[in-house]
Design a protein around this motif. Structure first.
Motif, PDB file in Angstrom:
ATOM      1  N   TRP A 168     -27.274 -10.749   5.271  1.00  0.00           N
ATOM      2  CA  TRP A 168     -27.141  -9.945   6.542  1.00  0.00           C
ATOM      3  C   TRP A 168     -25.920 -10.163   7.101  1.00  0.00           C
ATOM      4  N   LEU A 169     -25.514 -11.503   7.402  1.00  0.00           N
ATOM      5  CA  LEU A 169     -24.529 -11.636   8.399  1.00  0.00           C
ATOM      6  C   LEU A 169     -23.249 -11.403   7.604  1.00  0.00           C
ATOM      7  N   SER A 170     -23.066 -11.699   6.064  1.00  0.00           N
ATOM      8  CA  SER A 170     -22.055 -11.317   5.618  1.00  0.00           C
ATOM      9  C   SER A 170     -21.826  -9.690   5.475  1.00  0.00           C
ATOM     10  N   ARG A 171     -22.765  -8.791   5.707  1.00  0.00           N
ATOM     11  CA  ARG A 171     -22.692  -7.367   5.867  1.00  0.00           C
ATOM     12  C   ARG A 171     -22.205  -7.038   7.368  1.00  0.00           C
ATOM     13  N   TYR A 172     -22.792  -8.036   8.313  1.00  0.00           N
ATOM     14  CA  TYR A 172     -22.004  -7.888   9.429  1.00  0.00           C
ATOM     15  C   TYR A 172     -20.439  -7.993   9.622  1.00  0.00           C
ATOM     16  N   ALA A 173     -20.005  -9.093   8.802  1.00  0.00           N
ATOM     17  CA  ALA A 173     -18.801  -9.428   8.670  1.00  0.00           C
ATOM     18  C   ALA A 173     -18.012  -8.304   8.230  1.00  0.00           C
ATOM     19  N   ALA A 174     -18.421  -7.798   7.007  1.00  0.00           N
ATOM     20  CA  ALA A 174     -17.638  -6.554   6.157  1.00  0.00           C
ATOM     21  C   ALA A 174     -17.589  -5.564   6.977  1.00  0.00           C
ATOM     22  N   PHE A 175     -18.804  -5.187   7.942  1.00  0.00           N
ATOM     23  CA  PHE A 175     -18.414  -4.037   8.603  1.00  0.00           C
ATOM     24  C   PHE A 175     -17.467  -4.481   9.863  1.00  0.00           C
ATOM     25  N   ALA A 176     -17.394  -5.418  10.317  1.00  0.00           N
ATOM     26  CA  ALA A 176     -16.335  -5.662  11.222  1.00  0.00           C
ATOM     27  C   ALA A 176     -15.029  -5.596  10.580  1.00  0.00           C
ATOM     28  N   VAL A 177     -14.806  -6.043   9.327  1.00  0.00           N
ATOM     29  CA  VAL A 177     -13.649  -6.056   8.562  1.00  0.00           C
ATOM     30  C   VAL A 177     -13.253  -4.387   8.340  1.00  0.00           C
ATOM     31  N   SER A 178     -14.034  -3.641   8.214  1.00  0.00           N
ATOM     32  CA  SER A 178     -13.966  -2.367   7.664  1.00  0.00           C
ATOM     33  C   SER A 178     -13.725  -1.435   8.952  1.00  0.00           C
ATOM     34  N   SER A 179     -13.992  -2.116  10.329  1.00  0.00           N
ATOM     35  CA  SER A 179     -13.587  -1.291  11.456  1.00  0.00           C
ATOM     36  C   SER A 179     -12.083  -1.897  11.880  1.00  0.00           C
ATOM     37  N   GLY A 180     -11.453  -2.679  11.174  1.00  0.00           N
ATOM     38  CA  GLY A 180     -10.076  -3.495  11.573  1.00  0.00           C
ATOM     39  C   GLY A 180      -9.913  -4.759  12.244  1.00  0.00           C
ATOM     40  N   VAL A 181     -11.158  -5.573  11.920  1.00  0.00           N
ATOM     41  CA  VAL A 181     -11.100  -6.806  12.618  1.00  0.00           C
ATOM     42  C   VAL A 181     -10.452  -7.630  11.335  1.00  0.00           C
ATOM     43  N   ALA A 182      -9.696  -8.466  11.685  1.00  0.00           N
ATOM     44  CA  ALA A 182      -9.187  -9.568  10.673  1.00  0.00           C
ATOM     45  C   ALA A 182      -9.961 -10.279  10.032  1.00  0.00           C
ATOM     46  N   PRO A 183     -10.212 -10.206   8.655  1.00  0.00           N
ATOM     47  CA  PRO A 183     -10.979 -11.015   7.787  1.00  0.00           C
ATOM     48  C   PRO A 183     -11.313 -12.418   8.465  1.00  0.00           C
ATOM     49  N   ARG A 184     -10.166 -13.129   8.655  1.00  0.00           N
ATOM     50  CA  ARG A 184     -10.456 -14.491   9.187  1.00  0.00           C
ATOM     51  C   ARG A 184     -11.056 -14.566  10.403  1.00  0.00           C
TER      52      ARG A 184
END
Length: 233
Positions: A168-184
């Motif tokens: 679930w937390l990986s999904r959170y991170a993936a959504f953030a990246v898809s919204s323009g947040v830097a992967p790091r």
């Protein structure tokens, strides 16, 4: 060396983090604007034209701005423990601030009401369970009988299971990246959430509302790691 000297600053007391706060929720919370709009619609089912609404975790002012723009007759009392976030709310609200009273502190600093509705958006996951229970009790105590309480925060099914939690937390991170947040940055946020937030399962979250005396509890919003309920005093 002070063992706390390398600890990251509290993002709600750090002026630089607070200045960037308004960029965050729309990028990391799925359907953020629609969630706020749905909350407004739920409140409007019960709140009269000249109603009074309690907003817990009001710092930043984003939901206050949405509610106040939609309903010119409503007035608001908001509480937040961060003085920096309250200042940001004042800036966000601008002329709308004339209908809002903001109090530094937690819910026990809010007036006794009675209020026609209450909200607590994206806040409870910062609070440990026992304190969350007390907050829910104090919010209900300030509401007129039958008034709605809308609460939204991170809530993950099978959170106690490490594999499910990581998924679930990986999904959170993936959504953030898809919204323009830097992967790091997304990975850092994910790790911080797992170690520092007080995330419960939906079943535990609903139990807290029941134990506080709320009834007719219904899920109205779900977006990956976020859930939202409406309950009635």
């Amino acid at each position: 060396m002070d063992q706390h000297s390398s600890a990251p600053p509290d993002p709600f007391s750090d002026p630089q983090s607070v200045a960037r706060y308004k960029e965050g929720p729309p990028r990391i919370v799925p359907g953020f604007a629609d969630m706020q709009r749905m909350t407004t619609l739920i409140l409007s089912e019960c709140v009269p034209q000249k109603g009074r609404v309690l907003v817990v975790g009001a710092g930043g002012g984003l939901e206050l701005q949405t509610f106040a723009q939609a309903h010119p007759g409503w007035t608001f009392d908001g509480v937040d423990p961060s003085a920096e976030m309250i200042r940001l709310a004042e800036q966000t609200l601008g002329p709308l601030l004339s209908r809002v009273r903001l109090y530094p502190g937690e819910v026990d600093m809010a007036p006794d009401g009675p209020f026609d509705a209450a909200t607590c958006l994206l806040t409870m996951h910062f609070v440990e369970r026992k304190k969350r229970q007390r907050m829910a009790v104090e919010i209900r105590r300030r509401l007129r009988p039958g008034s709605p309480f809308v609460v939204v925060h991170m809530s993950i099914p099978d959170y106690e299971d490490a594999k499910a939690r990581a998924h679930w937390l990986s999904r959170y991170a993936a959504f953030a990246v898809s919204s323009g947040v830097a992967p790091r940055n997304a990975d850092t946020a994910r790790a911080t959430m797992e170690s520092r937030l007080n995330i419960l399962t939906p079943e535990h979250d609903e139990a807290i509302l029941h134990e506080a005396g709320f009834s007719n509890i219904n899920l109205f919003y779900a977006g990956f790691t976020f859930r939202g309920w409406v309950a009635y005093a």
